[in-house]
Design an enzyme around this catalytic site. Structure first.
Site, PDB file in Angstrom:
ATOM      1  N   THR A   6       0.821  -1.217   0.000  1.00 50.71           N
ATOM      2  CA  THR A   6       0.000   0.000   0.000  1.00 50.71           C
ATOM      3  C   THR A   6       0.852   1.262   0.000  1.00 50.71           C
ATOM      4  O   THR A   6       2.065   1.212   0.198  1.00 50.71           O
ATOM      5  CB  THR A   6      -0.945   0.041   1.222  1.00 50.71           C
ATOM      6  N   CYS A   7       0.189   2.391  -0.151  1.00 59.40           N
ATOM      7  CA  CYS A   7       0.875   3.678  -0.247  1.00 59.40           C
ATOM      8  C   CYS A   7       1.231   4.263   1.116  1.00 59.40           C
ATOM      9  O   CYS A   7       1.705   5.400   1.203  1.00 59.40           O
ATOM     10  CB  CYS A   7       0.007   4.669  -1.009  1.00 59.40           C
TER      11      CYS A   7
END
Ligand SMILES: *Cc1c(COP(=O)(O)O)cnc(C)c1O
Length: 392
Positions: free
Chosen positions: A330-331
Site C-alpha cells: 500500500t501507499c
C-alpha cells in the site's frame, strides 16, 4: 441456545469479512490465509493436556472464522467475548451462553443488554463505572475483576490500558457484591505472545492478595491468554512449563480456573500465502514488496513484534539468500513489515514468486482492513482435510 437467546434475531455484522465458503477465485487468490482445521483440533488437545483442570475459553478475536468456532464448539470449548459481533458468531457456532464469558472490561449498555438477552451471565470488569453498568443491566451476573499484571515478556504489552492493582480489585469486588452482583472472580491477562511463565505467577500472586483484601469468597480465577507460539524469534516455553508455573504458584488454592487462549489454538493452523510484487534496491538495501502488508492481515508486524517464519516454495532451501527489507503493497509509509529484523530471502526472488508466512492463523484475517487502497480483506481458505500439511 437457551432462554431469551433463542428468540433473538442474529444480525449479520461481524462476519462479513470471514466468508465460510470462499469463491473458487478466492481459493487461489493471493494473498490468502490457508487454514488447516485438524491443526486447530490438535492444538486444543495439547492445551487440554497441559491444563486438564482449566476451563478453556477461546479468545474469539484470534480467529473468528465460522469453521474454527464450529470445530471448537464441537469440542466443548467456552468462549471469551469482546463484542456483540463475537457473541453472534459464537451463538451461530452453537456455543452455549453459559460457556461464554464477556472478557472485555470496556462495554456499552447495549453490549451488556445483548449479552444478557442471549443468556450470558459472566462478565469481566476493571472499573467502578463498569461495575455500576453491570449492576444496572445485568443484575445478579457473575463478575470477575481484572488485575493489572506486569506483562514484561509479552510481544504486545498493555502499558496500563487494562486492570487494577489488588487493593482496587478488592474494592471493586466489594462494590459489585454490594450492588447485587455475584462478585466471585479475579483474573488477569499476561499479554499476548507471553514468553515468560513467571508472568502467570505474578498474576496469581496479585489475585491471591486481592482475594485476601476483599474478604469475600473468591471462587473463580481467570488466567487470561497469552500462551505463546513459535515464530522466527526461536523457541518459546511449552504450555506444560506455564502449567507448572501456575500449579506452583497456586499451591493449595483451588478456585475454578478459566483460561483464555487465542493464539495458541489457531496460530499454527494458518499459512498466509502471498506473492512478490516488486524487488528493488534502495539506498544499498534490497527491498521486497509483497501483495500483503500491514492492512491485509499482518497487523502484528507493527513494531516488528511478531516476526513470522517465512518459506519460499519453489526455491531450494540451499538457494543463496540475502537480507531484505520486506514491505507491503500500500501507499502508507508504515506499511513496512520488517526493516530491522534479520529477514533473508532467496537472491533470485522475482515478481510472481510465492512467499508463505507460517504460524499465521491468529490475528491475521481478523485484523485485515475492509479495503485500504482498494485491497480486499484477507480471504480464508479452509484446506481439505485429506491433504495433511507437512511441517517445514
Ligand atoms: C486477546 C486476549 C486474549 C487472548 O490472547 P492470546 O495471546 O491470543 O492467547 C485473552 N484474554 C484477553 C482479555 C484478551 O484481550
Amino acid at each position: 441456545m437457551e432462554g431469551v437467546g433463542a428468540q433473538r434475531t442474529v444480525p449479520a455484522h461481524g462476519r462479513a469479512s470471514v466468508p465460510a465458503h470462499p469463491s473458487p477465485d478466492q481459493v487461489k487468490a493471493s494473498p490468502r490465509l490457508e487454514l488447516d482445521l485438524p491443526t486447530v483440533r490438535d492444538a486444543f488437545a495439547t492445551f487440554r493436556d497441559a491444563f486438564p483442570s482449566v476451563e478453556p475459553a477461546y479468545a474469539v478475536k484470534a480467529n473468528p472464522h465460522p469453521e474454527v468456532l464450529a470445530l471448537l464448539a464441537g469440542l466443548g470449548v467456552s468462549a471469551d467475548l469482546a463484542s456483540v459481533g463475537e457473541l453472534d458468531a459464537c451463538l451461530l457456532a452453537g456455543i452455549e451462553p453459559r460457556r461464554m464469558t464477556w472478557g472485555n472490561p470496556v462495554k456499552k449498555a447495549s453490549d451488556v443488554r445483548a449479552a444478557v438477552a442471549a443468556g450470558v451471565t459472566r462478565f469481566t470488569t476493571d472499573s467502578a463505572a463498569d461495575v455500576d453498568l453491570l449492576a444496572r443491566e445485568a443484575p445478579g451476573a457473575a463478575v470477575t475483576v481484572r488485575l493489572a499484571v506486569d506483562d514484561d515478556g509479552s510481544a504486545t504489552p498493555f502499558a496500563g490500558k487494562f486492570g487494577v492493582p489488588p487493593e482496587e480489585a478488592a474494592a471493586l469486588l466489594r462494590r459489585a457484591d454490594a450492588a447485587g452482583l455475584r462478585a466471585h472472580g479475579l483474573g488477569f491477562h499476561p499479554g499476548s505472545q507471553q514468553t515468560d511463565p513467571s508472568s502467570w505467577r505474578r498474576g496469581i500472586a496479585s489475585a491471591r492478595r486481592a482475594a485476601d483484601l476483599a474478604g469475600l469468597p473468591v471462587g473463580e480465577l481467570n488466567l487470561g491468554g497469552g500462551f505463546p507460539t513459535r515464530h522466527a524469534a526461536g523457541p518459546v516455553p511449552a504450555l506444560r512449563d506455564i502449567a507448572a508455573a501456575v500449579d506452583a504458584e497456586l499451591g493449595d488454592w483451588r478456585p475454578h480456573l478459566v483460561a483464555e487462549p487465542g493464539r495458541a489454538l489457531v496460530a499454527d493452523a494458518g499459512v498466509l500465502v502471498a506473492e512478490v510484487v516488486l524487488v528493488t534496491e534502495r539506498a544499498g538495501r534490497r527491498w521486497v514488496y509483497l501483495d500483503v502488508g500491514r492492512y491485509q492481515g499482518l497487523a502484528e508486524t507493527e513494531g516488528e513484534m511478531i516476526v513470522y517464519r517465512l518459506r519460499c516454495p519453489g526455491h531450494a532451501g540451499s538457494a543463496p539468500r540475502g537480507p531484505v527489507v520486506l514491505a507491503g503493497p500500500t501507499c502508507d509509509g508504515d506499511d513496512v513489515l520488517y526493516r530491522h529484523a534479520d529477514v533473508r530471502l532467496p537472491l533470485d526472488l522475482a515478481p510472481g514468486d510465492v512467499v508463505e508466512f507460517l504460524g499465521a492463523g491468529a490475528y491475521t484475517s481478523s485484523y485485515a482492513s475492509v479495503g485500504f487502497n482498494g485491497l480486499p480483506p484477507l480471504p480464508t481458505v479452509i484446506l481439505p482435510t485429506s491433504d495433511p500439511r507437512e511441517d517445514p
